[in-house]
Design a protein around this motif. Structure first.
Motif, short mmCIF file in Angstrom:
data_model
loop_
_atom_site.label_atom_id
_atom_site.label_comp_id
_atom_site.label_asym_id
_atom_site.label_seq_id
_atom_site.Cartn_x
_atom_site.Cartn_y
_atom_site.Cartn_z
N ARG A 285 0.86 -1.19 0.00
CA ARG A 285 0.00 0.00 0.00
C ARG A 285 0.89 1.23 0.00
N ARG A 286 0.54 2.21 -0.78
CA ARG A 286 1.35 3.44 -0.86
C ARG A 286 0.48 4.64 -0.50
N PRO A 287 0.90 5.47 0.46
CA PRO A 287 2.19 5.39 1.15
C PRO A 287 2.24 4.35 2.26
N GLY A 288 1.10 3.77 2.63
CA GLY A 288 1.09 2.77 3.66
C GLY A 288 0.82 3.36 5.03
N PRO A 289 0.39 2.54 5.99
CA PRO A 289 0.11 3.03 7.35
C PRO A 289 1.36 3.62 7.99
N VAL A 290 1.16 4.60 8.85
CA VAL A 290 2.28 5.29 9.47
C VAL A 290 3.11 4.33 10.34
N MET A 291 2.46 3.36 11.00
CA MET A 291 3.20 2.41 11.82
C MET A 291 4.15 1.58 10.96
N ALA A 292 3.63 1.06 9.85
CA ALA A 292 4.46 0.24 8.97
C ALA A 292 5.59 1.05 8.37
N ARG A 293 5.31 2.30 8.01
CA ARG A 293 6.36 3.15 7.44
C ARG A 293 7.46 3.40 8.46
N ALA A 294 7.06 3.60 9.73
CA ALA A 294 8.06 3.85 10.77
C ALA A 294 8.94 2.63 11.00
N LEU A 295 8.34 1.43 10.98
CA LEU A 295 9.12 0.21 11.15
C LEU A 295 10.06 0.01 9.97
N LEU A 296 9.59 0.28 8.76
CA LEU A 296 10.44 0.15 7.59
C LEU A 296 11.63 1.10 7.68
N GLU A 297 11.40 2.30 8.18
CA GLU A 297 12.50 3.25 8.33
C GLU A 297 13.53 2.73 9.33
N VAL A 298 13.08 2.12 10.41
CA VAL A 298 14.00 1.51 11.37
C VAL A 298 14.78 0.39 10.70
N ALA A 299 14.09 -0.45 9.92
CA ALA A 299 14.76 -1.57 9.25
C ALA A 299 15.83 -1.07 8.29
N ARG A 300 15.56 0.04 7.62
CA ARG A 300 16.55 0.59 6.68
C ARG A 300 17.78 1.12 7.41
N ARG A 301 17.59 1.59 8.64
CA ARG A 301 18.73 2.12 9.42
C ARG A 301 19.47 1.03 10.18
N THR A 302 18.85 -0.13 10.34
CA THR A 302 19.43 -1.19 11.17
C THR A 302 20.06 -2.25 10.28
N ASP A 303 21.34 -2.44 10.43
CA ASP A 303 22.05 -3.47 9.66
C ASP A 303 22.04 -4.76 10.47
N ALA A 304 20.89 -5.47 10.40
CA ALA A 304 20.75 -6.69 11.19
C ALA A 304 21.79 -7.72 10.82
N ALA A 305 22.13 -7.79 9.54
CA ALA A 305 23.12 -8.80 9.10
C ALA A 305 24.45 -8.57 9.79
N THR A 306 24.89 -7.31 9.88
CA THR A 306 26.18 -7.03 10.51
C THR A 306 26.15 -7.34 11.99
N VAL A 307 25.04 -7.00 12.65
CA VAL A 307 24.91 -7.32 14.09
C VAL A 307 25.03 -8.81 14.32
N LEU A 308 24.35 -9.60 13.51
CA LEU A 308 24.37 -11.06 13.70
C LEU A 308 25.72 -11.66 13.32
N GLU A 309 26.42 -11.04 12.40
CA GLU A 309 27.75 -11.53 12.02
C GLU A 309 28.74 -11.41 13.17
N ARG A 310 28.48 -10.48 14.11
CA ARG A 310 29.40 -10.29 15.24
C ARG A 310 29.24 -11.35 16.32
N LEU A 311 28.23 -12.22 16.18
CA LEU A 311 28.00 -13.22 17.20
C LEU A 311 29.15 -14.21 17.23
N PRO A 312 29.42 -14.80 18.40
CA PRO A 312 30.54 -15.74 18.51
C PRO A 312 30.26 -17.01 17.72
#
Length: 312
Positions: A285-312
């Motif tokens: 949906r465009r632009p989409g609900p404000v909650m979903a847009r806010a979560l997507l913005e967080v996901a774009r700023r969060t490099d989850a792959a890099t965080v998980l790569e640091r695990l032992p």
């Protein structure tokens, strides 16, 4: 009044039971039934198959309920947008996740809550991959975290990380539960899928996408493990390995939650190294609900792959 009647229809389609739908709408069952009849009179089409119990929607009802879901979602999105303009983002963000990815959900929800202190989060982390997609498409949740879907009809995706796998075993080098089978040597930095297939395994249930992914890897290598314990819980896999009798194959991301518990070893699986993409799923949906847009913005700023790569 029309929107209220559409709420009744959507609730009935979801609950598939008149009494449960009425409870979900906080009305009596006669009031719900009367509202549905008035909706049918207004639209001049039969929507519900009626008998002694709920028998499903008519084909016309199925089409109307899809339009109703979108209409009600747009109404809720408009209210959230207006509230956000007045006071900042508030309300509840609803997220559904497959169990294998639930250990990484906090990588998104923690920065989301920090950025939006008036908002709250409601999580369902026990959903099958198909159920995550259905709930996103039916606007029952705002976002899903799951494997890359085969079809993106009605949804859009944002990549989060690549799910990799480790062999989780007891730390002992003593023989495993089966005769003549020993665990990979403690000095080894990794293990092979062939070695994993020979161990007494505890795995996820066959109907879960995480298990289907593992089965595809094993089958592709000509391997046929025979797990004696199957569960729908990743935490249960860790608990069984803790006994010392079992081994399991778990997503690397779950070390973000448990680390490597005392008495266990987590060996990256090689031969080959296999990865399955995990994505954030939103309704298209465009632009989409404000909650979903806010979560997507967080996901774009969060490099989850890099965080998980640091695990032992």
């Amino acid at each position: 009044m029309l929107l209220r009647q559409l709420e009744y229809l959507v609730a009935l389609a979801r609950e598939r039971h008149f009494a449960r739908a009425a409870e979900a709408c906080h009305v009596s069952q006669p009031a719900l039934s009367e509202g549905l009849r008035k909706l049918e009179d207004e639209l001049k089409v039969l929507l519900v198959r009626r008998g002694r119990a709920y028998e499903g929607l008519t084909p016309e009802g199925e089409r109307i309920v899809r339009r109703a879901q979108r209409l009600l979602a747009d109404r809720d999105a408009l209210r959230e947008e207006a509230t956000a303009l007045r006071t900042g983002l508030s309300g509840t963000l609803r997220i559904g996740s497959v169990p294998t990815a639930s250990g990484a959900v906090s990588l998104l929800t923690d920065p989301f809550c920090a950025a939006h202190p008036l908002a709250s989060v409601q999580l369902r982390t026990d959903l099958r991959a198909e159920e995550v997609l259905r709930r996103v498409r039916d606007f029952e949740i705002d976002a899903g975290i799951t494997y890359t879907p085969d079809s993106t009809e009605g949804v859009r995706t944002h990549p989060l990380y690549e799910e990799r796998y480790v062999l989780l075993t007891g730390a002992s080098e003593e023989p495993a539960a089966h005769p003549n089978v020993t665990r990979p040597n403690a000095t080894r930095p990794n293990a092979t899928w062939a070695e994993a297939a020979e161990l007494p395994l505890c795995l996820l249930e066959p109907g879960m996408q995480g298990r289907r992914t593992l089965d595809e890897v094993f089958t592709g290598l000509g391997l046929a493990p025979r797990p004696r314990v199957e569960t729908d819980s990743v935490a249960s896999l860790f608990a069984h390995v803790r006994t010392g009798r079992w081994a399991s194959v778990v997503p690397y991301a779950w070390l973000h939650v448990f680390g490597v518990p005392p008495g266990m070893r987590a060996l990256p699986l090689v031969g080959p190294v296999h990865g399955a993409p995990i994505v954030l799923v939103l309704a298209d949906r465009r632009p989409g609900p404000v909650m979903a847009r806010a979560l997507l913005e967080v996901a774009r700023r969060t490099d989850a792959a890099t965080v998980l790569e640091r695990l032992p």
